[in-house]
Design a protein around this motif. Structure first.
Motif, PDB file in Angstrom:
ATOM      1  N   THR A 104       7.283  -1.341   8.596  1.00  0.00           N
ATOM      2  CA  THR A 104       8.156  -0.427   7.865  1.00  0.00           C
ATOM      3  C   THR A 104       8.650   0.639   8.837  1.00  0.00           C
ATOM      4  O   THR A 104       8.193   0.715   9.982  1.00  0.00           O
ATOM      5  N   THR A 105       9.538   1.479   8.379  1.00  0.00           N
ATOM      6  CA  THR A 105      10.005   2.584   9.215  1.00  0.00           C
ATOM      7  C   THR A 105       9.072   3.784   9.186  1.00  0.00           C
ATOM      8  O   THR A 105       9.333   4.780   9.864  1.00  0.00           O
ATOM      9  N   ARG A 106       7.997   3.726   8.394  1.00  0.00           N
ATOM     10  CA  ARG A 106       7.039   4.824   8.312  1.00  0.00           C
ATOM     11  C   ARG A 106       5.612   4.334   8.548  1.00  0.00           C
ATOM     12  O   ARG A 106       4.720   4.553   7.718  1.00  0.00           O
ATOM     13  N   PRO A 107       5.360   3.667   9.701  1.00  0.00           N
ATOM     14  CA  PRO A 107       3.993   3.215   9.958  1.00  0.00           C
ATOM     15  C   PRO A 107       3.024   4.389   9.962  1.00  0.00           C
ATOM     16  O   PRO A 107       3.343   5.479  10.446  1.00  0.00           O
ATOM     17  N   PHE A 108       1.859   4.153   9.390  1.00  0.00           N
ATOM     18  CA  PHE A 108       0.750   5.113   9.306  1.00  0.00           C
ATOM     19  C   PHE A 108       1.025   6.267   8.338  1.00  0.00           C
ATOM     20  O   PHE A 108       0.082   6.868   7.847  1.00  0.00           O
ATOM     21  N   GLU A 109       2.260   6.552   8.038  1.00  0.00           N
ATOM     22  CA  GLU A 109       2.552   7.563   7.021  1.00  0.00           C
ATOM     23  C   GLU A 109       2.462   6.973   5.619  1.00  0.00           C
ATOM     24  O   GLU A 109       2.248   7.704   4.655  1.00  0.00           O
ATOM     25  N   ILE A 110       2.677   5.659   5.499  1.00  0.00           N
ATOM     26  CA  ILE A 110       2.494   4.984   4.221  1.00  0.00           C
ATOM     27  C   ILE A 110       1.411   3.927   4.353  1.00  0.00           C
ATOM     28  O   ILE A 110       1.254   3.299   5.400  1.00  0.00           O
ATOM     29  N   SER A 111       0.650   3.752   3.285  1.00  0.00           N
ATOM     30  CA  SER A 111      -0.414   2.759   3.230  1.00  0.00           C
ATOM     31  C   SER A 111      -0.435   2.172   1.831  1.00  0.00           C
ATOM     32  O   SER A 111      -0.131   2.864   0.855  1.00  0.00           O
ATOM     33  N   GLY A 112      -0.808   0.901   1.721  1.00  0.00           N
ATOM     34  CA  GLY A 112      -0.874   0.312   0.394  1.00  0.00           C
ATOM     35  C   GLY A 112      -1.068  -1.188   0.437  1.00  0.00           C
ATOM     36  O   GLY A 112      -1.268  -1.781   1.498  1.00  0.00           O
ATOM     37  N   SER A 113      -0.980  -1.806  -0.736  1.00  0.00           N
ATOM     38  CA  SER A 113      -1.146  -3.252  -0.842  1.00  0.00           C
ATOM     39  C   SER A 113      -0.495  -3.730  -2.137  1.00  0.00           C
ATOM     40  O   SER A 113      -0.159  -2.918  -3.010  1.00  0.00           O
ATOM     41  N   PRO A 114      -0.335  -5.049  -2.307  1.00  0.00           N
ATOM     42  CA  PRO A 114       0.253  -5.570  -3.551  1.00  0.00           C
ATOM     43  C   PRO A 114      -0.559  -5.250  -4.797  1.00  0.00           C
ATOM     44  O   PRO A 114      -0.017  -5.264  -5.912  1.00  0.00           O
ATOM     45  N   SER A 115      -1.838  -4.956  -4.635  1.00  0.00           N
ATOM     46  CA  SER A 115      -2.688  -4.710  -5.805  1.00  0.00           C
ATOM     47  C   SER A 115      -2.804  -3.233  -6.170  1.00  0.00           C
ATOM     48  O   SER A 115      -3.459  -2.893  -7.161  1.00  0.00           O
ATOM     49  N   LEU A 116      -2.171  -2.345  -5.383  1.00  0.00           N
ATOM     50  CA  LEU A 116      -2.307  -0.913  -5.626  1.00  0.00           C
ATOM     51  C   LEU A 116      -1.062  -0.338  -6.293  1.00  0.00           C
ATOM     52  O   LEU A 116       0.040  -0.866  -6.137  1.00  0.00           O
ATOM     53  N   ASP A 117      -1.245   0.771  -7.019  1.00  0.00           N
ATOM     54  CA  ASP A 117      -0.118   1.446  -7.662  1.00  0.00           C
ATOM     55  C   ASP A 117      -0.403   2.947  -7.715  1.00  0.00           C
ATOM     56  O   ASP A 117      -1.223   3.465  -6.942  1.00  0.00           O
ATOM     57  N   TYR A 118       0.243   3.645  -8.643  1.00  0.00           N
ATOM     58  CA  TYR A 118       0.161   5.097  -8.728  1.00  0.00           C
ATOM     59  C   TYR A 118      -1.264   5.614  -8.907  1.00  0.00           C
ATOM     60  O   TYR A 118      -1.582   6.760  -8.573  1.00  0.00           O
ATOM     61  N   ARG A 119      -2.145   4.779  -9.456  1.00  0.00           N
ATOM     62  CA  ARG A 119      -3.501   5.257  -9.741  1.00  0.00           C
ATOM     63  C   ARG A 119      -4.265   5.584  -8.467  1.00  0.00           C
ATOM     64  O   ARG A 119      -5.085   6.513  -8.458  1.00  0.00           O
ATOM     65  N   TRP A 120      -4.015   4.853  -7.380  1.00  0.00           N
ATOM     66  CA  TRP A 120      -4.672   5.188  -6.111  1.00  0.00           C
ATOM     67  C   TRP A 120      -4.213   6.562  -5.643  1.00  0.00           C
ATOM     68  O   TRP A 120      -5.018   7.402  -5.267  1.00  0.00           O
ATOM     69  N   ARG A 121      -2.927   6.807  -5.709  1.00  0.00           N
ATOM     70  CA  ARG A 121      -2.396   8.109  -5.314  1.00  0.00           C
ATOM     71  C   ARG A 121      -3.025   9.219  -6.150  1.00  0.00           C
ATOM     72  O   ARG A 121      -3.430  10.273  -5.629  1.00  0.00           O
ATOM     73  N   ASP A 122      -3.126   9.021  -7.445  1.00  0.00           N
ATOM     74  CA  ASP A 122      -3.621  10.067  -8.333  1.00  0.00           C
ATOM     75  C   ASP A 122      -5.093  10.374  -8.088  1.00  0.00           C
ATOM     76  O   ASP A 122      -5.512  11.537  -8.113  1.00  0.00           O
ATOM     77  N   THR A 123      -5.905   9.341  -7.845  1.00  0.00           N
ATOM     78  CA  THR A 123      -7.325   9.594  -7.597  1.00  0.00           C
ATOM     79  C   THR A 123      -7.528  10.303  -6.261  1.00  0.00           C
ATOM     80  O   THR A 123      -8.387  11.195  -6.138  1.00  0.00           O
ATOM     81  N   VAL A 124      -6.746   9.947  -5.248  1.00  0.00           N
ATOM     82  CA  VAL A 124      -6.859  10.630  -3.961  1.00  0.00           C
ATOM     83  C   VAL A 124      -6.392  12.084  -4.093  1.00  0.00           C
ATOM     84  O   VAL A 124      -7.008  13.000  -3.538  1.00  0.00           O
ATOM     85  N   ALA A 125      -5.320  12.311  -4.847  1.00  0.00           N
ATOM     86  CA  ALA A 125      -4.816  13.675  -5.030  1.00  0.00           C
ATOM     87  C   ALA A 125      -5.841  14.578  -5.709  1.00  0.00           C
ATOM     88  O   ALA A 125      -5.840  15.799  -5.506  1.00  0.00           O
ATOM     89  N   SER A 126      -6.735  13.992  -6.490  1.00  0.00           N
ATOM     90  CA  SER A 126      -7.742  14.805  -7.180  1.00  0.00           C
ATOM     91  C   SER A 126      -8.725  15.461  -6.223  1.00  0.00           C
ATOM     92  O   SER A 126      -9.464  16.366  -6.617  1.00  0.00           O
ATOM     93  N   HIS A 127      -8.728  15.038  -4.950  1.00  0.00           N
ATOM     94  CA  HIS A 127      -9.620  15.641  -3.958  1.00  0.00           C
ATOM     95  C   HIS A 127      -9.072  16.967  -3.424  1.00  0.00           C
ATOM     96  O   HIS A 127      -9.771  17.637  -2.650  1.00  0.00           O
ATOM     97  N   ASN A 128      -7.839  17.313  -3.800  1.00  0.00           N
ATOM     98  CA  ASN A 128      -7.238  18.594  -3.384  1.00  0.00           C
ATOM     99  C   ASN A 128      -7.309  18.785  -1.872  1.00  0.00           C
ATOM    100  O   ASN A 128      -7.823  19.783  -1.358  1.00  0.00           O
ATOM    101  N   LEU A 129      -6.782  17.825  -1.159  1.00  0.00           N
ATOM    102  CA  LEU A 129      -6.827  17.829   0.297  1.00  0.00           C
ATOM    103  C   LEU A 129      -5.885  18.891   0.853  1.00  0.00           C
ATOM    104  O   LEU A 129      -4.732  18.994   0.438  1.00  0.00           O
ATOM    105  N   PRO A 130      -6.345  19.692   1.793  1.00  0.00           N
ATOM    106  CA  PRO A 130      -5.521  20.800   2.293  1.00  0.00           C
ATOM    107  C   PRO A 130      -4.410  20.318   3.232  1.00  0.00           C
ATOM    108  O   PRO A 130      -4.577  19.364   3.990  1.00  0.00           O
ATOM    109  N   GLY A 131      -3.269  20.998   3.159  1.00  0.00           N
ATOM    110  CA  GLY A 131      -2.204  20.791   4.129  1.00  0.00           C
ATOM    111  C   GLY A 131      -1.387  19.537   3.980  1.00  0.00           C
ATOM    112  O   GLY A 131      -0.597  19.206   4.864  1.00  0.00           O
ATOM    113  N   VAL A 132      -1.553  18.809   2.866  1.00  0.00           N
ATOM    114  CA  VAL A 132      -0.845  17.541   2.719  1.00  0.00           C
ATOM    115  C   VAL A 132      -0.489  17.307   1.262  1.00  0.00           C
ATOM    116  O   VAL A 132      -1.227  17.697   0.353  1.00  0.00           O
ATOM    117  N   ALA A 133       0.679  16.700   1.030  1.00  0.00           N
ATOM    118  CA  ALA A 133       1.080  16.238  -0.291  1.00  0.00           C
ATOM    119  C   ALA A 133       1.153  14.716  -0.268  1.00  0.00           C
ATOM    120  O   ALA A 133       1.386  14.109   0.784  1.00  0.00           O
TER     121      ALA A 133
END
Length: 415
Positions: free
Chosen positions: A276-305
């Motif tokens: 892709t044009t965004r290697p390492f900035e995007i990660s995923g697979s055919p079996s993943l969707d918004y729920r992975w993003r939402d669970t990771v966001a619940s960790h309130n990681l500093p300095g990143v959206a």
């Protein structure tokens, strides 16, 4: 690292969170003179009178994008040979190094990718080198191979009694160190010596560290330091030109996340965004969707959206398959910990069906262990440990590393 290719139209789809992804505007970029700039201003005086070997690649440019070798050659500096690392001297190879005659200068190019210390010494001897010059832009991660090209060539130069001159460049992701320490049982081509995952040093500082800590016979080392840089400056804060140092490192944004998300190279079930044009900035697979993003966001990681992302790789994992996942947007570089962020992504992905570590090299540790530098983080993730506990597991080693590197630092850190 594989060639960067175009993302399909599906790659731009995906919902945004409510967090603004805009990076604060830089009022004025800091003027930084690299080692190359300083050496050129001296009319190459310290290199004249002997035969020079240049360990370099496409990143060794001045602020007008003129290459070090081209300028030295035009100025009459005697160059016995050019030694190209991974992806070659001019960046002309997707995998491995290159050799032959440089079309622009007529100089001999030696393939120096994955050569042994004995082979380095033989190449230097064949080229009649008395001084070695190193100028390559690093990105700040232990598993980026150019810093081990530096180490191996220094060992050989020390053995032969050659002078070794490093033309320093800023670390594009700043001067802070993060992550676990490499343990001796987990050395490999992506980590030869005991440093942490994000080392937070320039190549000049690393060369001093290698010389003082790892070389049994120290090299005759000289570092032409940068002027105007300190450890709180990131690539976007300086006027140093950016040339992508490898096909999958297109921008400083890639470098910012790479010390963390490169860990997905150790996971067979998740793409790290190659193809892709965004290697390492995007990660995923055919079996993943918004729920992975939402669970990771619940960790309130500093300095990143985190952006819910969809993409179709045209090479590498899941070629031509629609993948769901996460795009990282660093919003505050000074607060961002890429390794903590990647660990949170791994912890949540490990809870989902189909997760699998890459294990395709019988008789060797899983590739994730080589990237982490030990098997501890992987085993803790498998055991269901929390992100804070995993990050805490390497803090003693990180504190010790920060103390150990202090005598070799050339630039202020401010913490």
């Amino acid at each position: 690292m594989r060639r960067r290719t175009l993302i399909s139209a599906a790659g731009v789809a995906g919902a945004f969170s409510a967090v603004s992804f805009a990076r604060p505007a830089v009022a004025q970029r800091s003027a930084v003179r690299t080692g190359l700039d300083r050496l050129a201003a001296e009319d190459w005086a310290r290199l004249r009178g002997g035969t020079v070997g240049v360990v370099s690649n496409l990143t060794a440019v001045d602020r007008e994008y003129r290459h070090l070798v081209d300028r030295m050659h035009a100025a009459g500096v005697k160059i016995g040979g050019i030694f190209g690392p991974e992806h070659g001297f001019r960046g002309s190879t997707r995998v491995g190094g290159d050799s032959g005659t440089d079309a622009r200068t007529g100089l001999k190019v030696y393939d120096a990718y994955r050569v042994t210390h004995d082979q380095w010494a033989a190449l230097f001897t064949e080229a009649g080198v008395r001084t070695v010059v190193f100028d390559i832009q690093d990105v700040g991660a232990r598993f980026y191979t150019y810093i081990w090209t530096l180490y191996d060539s220094m060992v050989a130069a020390a053995r032969l009694g050659l002078r070794y001159v490093v033309l320093d460049r800023p670390n594009p992701i700043g001067g802070r160190a993060f992550g676990p320490m490499l343990k001796p049982a987990f050395t490999s081509g992506v980590g030869l010596k005991e440093i942490v995952q994000q080392h937070g040093m320039t190549v000049g500082e690393l060369a001093r560290f290698y010389n003082g800590e790892f070389l049994t016979k120290p090299a005759r080392l000289e570092v032409v330091a940068c002027e105007g840089w300190h450890g709180g400056l990131f690539a976007a804060d300086t006027d140093v030109p950016w040339v992508m140092p490898s096909p999958n490192m297109p921008t400083p944004d890639t470098a910012a996340v790479y010390p963390g998300t490169c860990l997905f190279e150790g996971v067979s079930s998740i793409s790290e965004g190659r193809g892709t044009t965004r290697p390492f900035e995007i990660s995923g697979s055919p079996s993943l969707d918004y729920r992975w993003r939402d669970t990771v966001a619940s960790h309130n990681l500093p300095g990143v959206a985190l952006r819910e992302a969809y993409f179709v790789p045209v090479t590498s994992k899941f070629t031509e398959q629609l993948c769901g996942g996460i795009e990282l947007k660093v919003t505050k570089p000074s607060a961002f910990d890429p390794i903590r962020t990647a660990v949170a992504m791994l912890v949540e992905a490990r809870k989902l069906p189909g997760f699998a570590w890459r294990d395709d090299n019988p008789g060797r540790p899983p590739f994730a262990d080589l990237l982490f530098g030990s098997d501890g983080p992987r085993k803790m993730i498998d055991a269901g440990a929390s992100v804070p506990d995993i990050v805490a597991s390497w803090q003693d080693d990180l504190t010790a590393f920060n103390q150990r590197r202090k005598p070799y630092l050339l630039y202020p850190r401010g913490h």
